[in-house]
Design a protein around this motif. Structure first.
Motif, PDB file in Angstrom:
ATOM      1  N   ALA A  99      -2.805   1.172  -8.928  1.00 50.62           N
ATOM      2  CA  ALA A  99      -4.256   1.424  -8.857  1.00 50.62           C
ATOM      3  C   ALA A  99      -5.069   0.213  -9.328  1.00 50.62           C
ATOM      4  O   ALA A  99      -6.201   0.026  -8.897  1.00 50.62           O
ATOM      5  CB  ALA A  99      -4.616   2.654  -9.703  1.00 50.62           C
ATOM      6  N   TYR A 100      -4.473  -0.604 -10.202  1.00 53.53           N
ATOM      7  CA  TYR A 100      -5.204  -1.748 -10.768  1.00 53.53           C
ATOM      8  C   TYR A 100      -4.697  -3.082 -10.229  1.00 53.53           C
ATOM      9  O   TYR A 100      -5.005  -4.139 -10.802  1.00 53.53           O
ATOM     10  CB  TYR A 100      -5.114  -1.716 -12.308  1.00 53.53           C
ATOM     11  N   THR A 121       1.482   3.100  -4.230  1.00 51.42           N
ATOM     12  CA  THR A 121       0.187   3.751  -4.009  1.00 51.42           C
ATOM     13  C   THR A 121      -0.935   2.826  -4.477  1.00 51.42           C
ATOM     14  O   THR A 121      -0.780   2.072  -5.440  1.00 51.42           O
ATOM     15  CB  THR A 121       0.070   5.102  -4.744  1.00 51.42           C
ATOM     16  N   ARG A 122      -2.053   2.890  -3.755  1.00 50.87           N
ATOM     17  CA  ARG A 122      -3.225   2.059  -4.067  1.00 50.87           C
ATOM     18  C   ARG A 122      -4.487   2.912  -3.942  1.00 50.87           C
ATOM     19  O   ARG A 122      -4.453   4.003  -3.384  1.00 50.87           O
ATOM     20  CB  ARG A 122      -3.304   0.879  -3.088  1.00 50.87           C
ATOM     21  N   THR A 123      -5.592   2.391  -4.436  1.00 50.16           N
ATOM     22  CA  THR A 123      -6.814   3.183  -4.431  1.00 50.16           C
ATOM     23  C   THR A 123      -8.052   2.350  -4.136  1.00 50.16           C
ATOM     24  O   THR A 123      -8.064   1.133  -4.384  1.00 50.16           O
ATOM     25  CB  THR A 123      -6.992   3.897  -5.794  1.00 50.16           C
ATOM     26  N   SER A 143      -5.640   8.299  -4.308  1.00 54.42           N
ATOM     27  CA  SER A 143      -4.180   8.207  -4.392  1.00 54.42           C
ATOM     28  C   SER A 143      -3.608   9.449  -5.065  1.00 54.42           C
ATOM     29  O   SER A 143      -2.447   9.803  -4.849  1.00 54.42           O
ATOM     30  CB  SER A 143      -3.735   6.924  -5.081  1.00 54.42           C
ATOM     31  N   ASP A 144      -4.427  10.167  -5.825  1.00 59.13           N
ATOM     32  CA  ASP A 144      -3.970  11.430  -6.423  1.00 59.13           C
ATOM     33  C   ASP A 144      -3.427  12.374  -5.353  1.00 59.13           C
ATOM     34  O   ASP A 144      -2.411  13.039  -5.545  1.00 59.13           O
ATOM     35  CB  ASP A 144      -5.129  12.155  -7.122  1.00 59.13           C
ATOM     36  N   GLY A 197      -7.554   6.755  -1.050  1.00 62.52           N
ATOM     37  CA  GLY A 197      -6.407   6.001  -1.537  1.00 62.52           C
ATOM     38  C   GLY A 197      -5.438   5.839  -0.388  1.00 62.52           C
ATOM     39  O   GLY A 197      -5.659   6.367   0.703  1.00 62.52           O
ATOM     40  N   SER A 201     -10.751   3.485  -5.643  1.00 58.03           N
ATOM     41  CA  SER A 201     -11.576   4.027  -6.733  1.00 58.03           C
ATOM     42  C   SER A 201     -11.879   3.025  -7.833  1.00 58.03           C
ATOM     43  O   SER A 201     -12.739   3.269  -8.665  1.00 58.03           O
ATOM     44  CB  SER A 201     -10.877   5.226  -7.370  1.00 58.03           C
ATOM     45  N   LYS A 202     -11.181   1.899  -7.885  1.00 54.14           N
ATOM     46  CA  LYS A 202     -11.352   0.984  -9.006  1.00 54.14           C
ATOM     47  C   LYS A 202     -12.111  -0.259  -8.539  1.00 54.14           C
ATOM     48  O   LYS A 202     -13.318  -0.233  -8.446  1.00 54.14           O
ATOM     49  CB  LYS A 202      -9.982   0.680  -9.625  1.00 54.14           C
ATOM     50  N   ASP A 258       2.662   2.990  -8.800  1.00 57.91           N
ATOM     51  CA  ASP A 258       1.229   3.274  -8.715  1.00 57.91           C
ATOM     52  C   ASP A 258       0.482   2.015  -9.130  1.00 57.91           C
ATOM     53  O   ASP A 258       0.434   1.657 -10.307  1.00 57.91           O
ATOM     54  CB  ASP A 258       0.918   4.456  -9.635  1.00 57.91           C
TER      55      ASP A 258
END
Ligand SMILES: *Cc1c(COP(=O)(O)O)cnc(C)c1O
Length: 364
Positions: free
Chosen positions: A189-190, A215-217, A88-89, A230, A219-220, A187
């Protein structure tokens, strides 16, 4: 002699500080410094990566069509409104470069995710960091910081590294109070870890407005940080912009395959969320029992508050001597704190034990 030089603001950027992954001289380390999922790589993703090895001489599908379809199916979204990125970065950079720039301000909260600052400054924007309250974004103060120059506002929800979460209602009110020409980036991400019922990752707001992006990822919770995948869910006009500017082959062949497989791994998200819902409170309670203040968190990590920089540094050194790596967050304006990822049950035991011994020895 003159030499090539970047725009002056580039040299004001401090390089992103990643979580340390090795301690010199220690061969078995417990890495709790980057909020990576507790369970490693999903088995189906492992198999999918192996299965595409002989295809990697070919370019990937630049539009990540199959991945967007899989995301749409999994989360009930229109694939045409999804854009994938190399983490997502990547998408945060493209949003800053497209909507920010000289004379176009970016607003974030004081302890917000550091990539917003790096990417915003890179774009040439002024990045305004608004003080928080109780380590939580102060939405009224952020609104007060908005001016005619504001173009982007970033909110990580839950936030890293504080763990704080903003209820859906508050975020919706915030969106409604922002000028319509300001792009709000949520964001999430979590998102998959959140169990509170007053949470919305951003889907509802993206659907209800034409100036909000989520935004989502992978990575987690999906355990694919090393693959760099992402995505974002955005209004059609923002999708159009991102598809013009992003690197055309930004998500690699194995990354797309791994992400599609991870989405389909039976019970993966549920198991990760359940583990976190049990182990995060256990980690927090263990640290509190040792005499350490722990900030409330909705992510797969907690923020331990050692009260002074010296104590945080000493605790970090003590943990390292036991092979445990946590995250120093001085770069986020929190030098008195350490961020600790929720690892496996055994890792939670080890980190509680280490903090407990540290507190016992520092009391003398
Ligand atoms: C980890 C994290 C990300 C994810 O970054 P990727 O580039 O997708 O790996 C984004 N935002 C926040 C707040 C994070 O903590």
């Amino acid at each position: 002699m003159t030499t090539p030089s970047p725009r002056p603001e580039i040299l004001t950027i401090h390089p992103y500080v990643a979580g340390v992954s090795e301690i010199p001289g220690v061969n078995r380390t417990v890495k709790l410094s980057s909020n990576e999922g507790a369970f490693g790589v999903p088995p189906s993703a492992r198999a999918a990566i192996a299965a595409v090895v002989s295809d990697v001489f070919r370019y990937p599908d630049g539009g990540a069509g199959a991945l967007r379809t899989a995301l749409g199916t999994r989360w009930g979204l229109d694939p045409a409104r999804i854009v994938c990125g190399a983490g997502s970065d990547d998408l945060i950079y493209q949003l800053c470069l497209s909507y920010g720039g000289p004379g176009r301000d970016v607003i974030m909260s004081e302890h917000g995710f550091s990539i917003y600052d790096i990417a915003g400054t890179y774009a040439g924007s002024r990045v305004i960091k608004v003080p928080e309250r109780n380590l939580t974004a102060d939405l009224d103060a952020m609104l007060a910081a908005v001016s005619a120059s504001t173009r982007l506002v970033f909110l990580a929800n839950p936030n890293n590294p504080t763990g704080s979460m903003l209820p859906a209602e508050d975020v919706a009110r915030f969106r409604a109070a922002l000028p319509p020409d300001v792009l709000l980036v949520l964001d999430a991400a979590y998102a998959e870890y959140v169990t509170r019922s007053d949470y919305d990752a951003g889907v509802k707001l993206v659907d209800a407005t034409d100036n909000t992006v989520m935004t989502r990822t992978f990575s987690k919770i999906f355990g694919l940080g090393g693959m760099r995948v992402g995505w974002c869910y955005a209004p059609p006009a923002v999708v159009d912009v991102l598809d013009r500017v992003r690197s055309p082959f930004n998500v690699s062949v194995p990354a797309q395959a791994a992400a599609i497989a991870a989405l389909a791994e039976p019970g993966w998200v549920e198991a990760g969320r359940e583990h976190n819902a049990v182990q995060r409170p256990r980690l927090a309670a263990g640290l509190e029992a040792a005499g350490i203040k722990v900030w409330p968190s909705e992510g797969n990590f907690v923020l331990a508050d050692l009260e002074t920089t010296e104590a945080a540094n000493a605790a970090d050194a003590f943990l390292r001597s036991r092979g445990i790596i946590v995250r120093k967050v001085g770069g986020y304006g929190l030098p008195q704190c350490l961020r600790v990822t929720v690892g496996t049950t055994e890792e939670v035991d080890l980190v509680i034990e280490a903090f407990t011994d540290f507190m016992r020895q520092s009391r003398g």
